[in-house]
Design a protein around this motif. Structure first.
Motif, PDB file in Angstrom:
ATOM      1  N   UNK A 134       0.829  -1.203   0.000  1.00 56.25           N
ATOM      2  CA  UNK A 134       0.000   0.000   0.000  1.00 56.25           C
ATOM      3  C   UNK A 134       0.865   1.255   0.000  1.00 56.25           C
ATOM      4  N   UNK A 135       1.887   1.272   0.851  1.00 56.62           N
ATOM      5  CA  UNK A 135       2.755   2.450   0.920  1.00 56.62           C
ATOM      6  C   UNK A 135       3.506   2.649  -0.392  1.00 56.62           C
ATOM      7  N   UNK A 136       3.963   1.564  -0.991  1.00 58.61           N
ATOM      8  CA  UNK A 136       4.670   1.681  -2.276  1.00 58.61           C
ATOM      9  C   UNK A 136       3.765   2.183  -3.369  1.00 58.61           C
ATOM     10  N   UNK A 137       2.540   1.685  -3.436  1.00 53.14           N
ATOM     11  CA  UNK A 137       1.624   2.147  -4.479  1.00 53.14           C
ATOM     12  C   UNK A 137       1.221   3.600  -4.237  1.00 53.14           C
ATOM     13  N   UNK A 138       1.033   3.976  -2.977  1.00 48.29           N
ATOM     14  CA  UNK A 138       0.684   5.374  -2.674  1.00 48.29           C
ATOM     15  C   UNK A 138       1.833   6.307  -3.066  1.00 48.29           C
TER      16      UNK A 138
ATOM     17  N   UNK B 224       4.115   5.732  -5.390  1.00 44.25           N
ATOM     18  CA  UNK B 224       4.172   5.805  -6.851  1.00 44.25           C
ATOM     19  C   UNK B 224       3.075   6.713  -7.402  1.00 44.25           C
ATOM     20  N   UNK B 225       1.888   6.689  -6.797  1.00 43.93           N
ATOM     21  CA  UNK B 225       0.815   7.559  -7.239  1.00 43.93           C
ATOM     22  C   UNK B 225       1.173   9.020  -6.989  1.00 43.93           C
ATOM     23  N   UNK B 226       1.811   9.302  -5.857  1.00 45.94           N
ATOM     24  CA  UNK B 226       2.198  10.684  -5.561  1.00 45.94           C
ATOM     25  C   UNK B 226       3.287  11.165  -6.508  1.00 45.94           C
ATOM     26  N   UNK B 227       4.227  10.293  -6.813  1.00 40.40           N
ATOM     27  CA  UNK B 227       5.323  10.651  -7.715  1.00 40.40           C
ATOM     28  C   UNK B 227       4.817  10.892  -9.135  1.00 40.40           C
ATOM     29  N   UNK B 228       3.868  10.077  -9.578  1.00 39.44           N
ATOM     30  CA  UNK B 228       3.386  10.182 -10.959  1.00 39.44           C
ATOM     31  C   UNK B 228       2.561  11.436 -11.196  1.00 39.44           C
ATOM     32  N   UNK B 229       2.001  12.019 -10.139  1.00 37.74           N
ATOM     33  CA  UNK B 229       1.182  13.243 -10.320  1.00 37.74           C
ATOM     34  C   UNK B 229       2.054  14.410 -10.399  1.00 37.74           C
TER      35      UNK B 229
END
Length: 62
Positions: free
Chosen positions: A51-55, A57-62
Motif C-alpha cells: 500500500x505504501x509503495x503504491x501510494x 508511486x501515485x504521488x510521484x506520478x502526479x
C-alpha cells in the motif's frame, strides 16, 4: 466527497489491521500461532508495504 470517504475507509482499515497485528504479536509471545493467524501475521506487513509503495508511486506520478 467519494474520494474523501475512500481515504477515510483506507485509514480505518490500516488502523484496524495495525492493531490486529499488535494483537497477533502479543499472542505469539504467549503461544504458537495457528495457521490462519500465522498467515495474517505475515500478510499484514506485506500489505502495508504494498500500500505504501503504491501510494508513493501515485504521488510521484502526479
Amino acid at each position: 466527497m467519494l474520494s474523501t470517504l475512500n481515504d477515510l475507509g483506507v485509514i480505518l482499515l490500516l488502523v484496524g489491521s495495525f492493531f490486529y497485528y499488535l494483537h497477533l504479536r502479543r499472542i505469539k509471545r504467549q503461544r504458537s500461532l495457528t495457521g490462519l493467524e500465522r498467515s495474517m501475521y505475515i500478510i499484514t506487513p506485506i500489505g502495508y508495504l504494498l500500500w505504501a509503495g503504491s501510494k508513493l508511486l501515485m504521488l510521484i506520478s502526479n
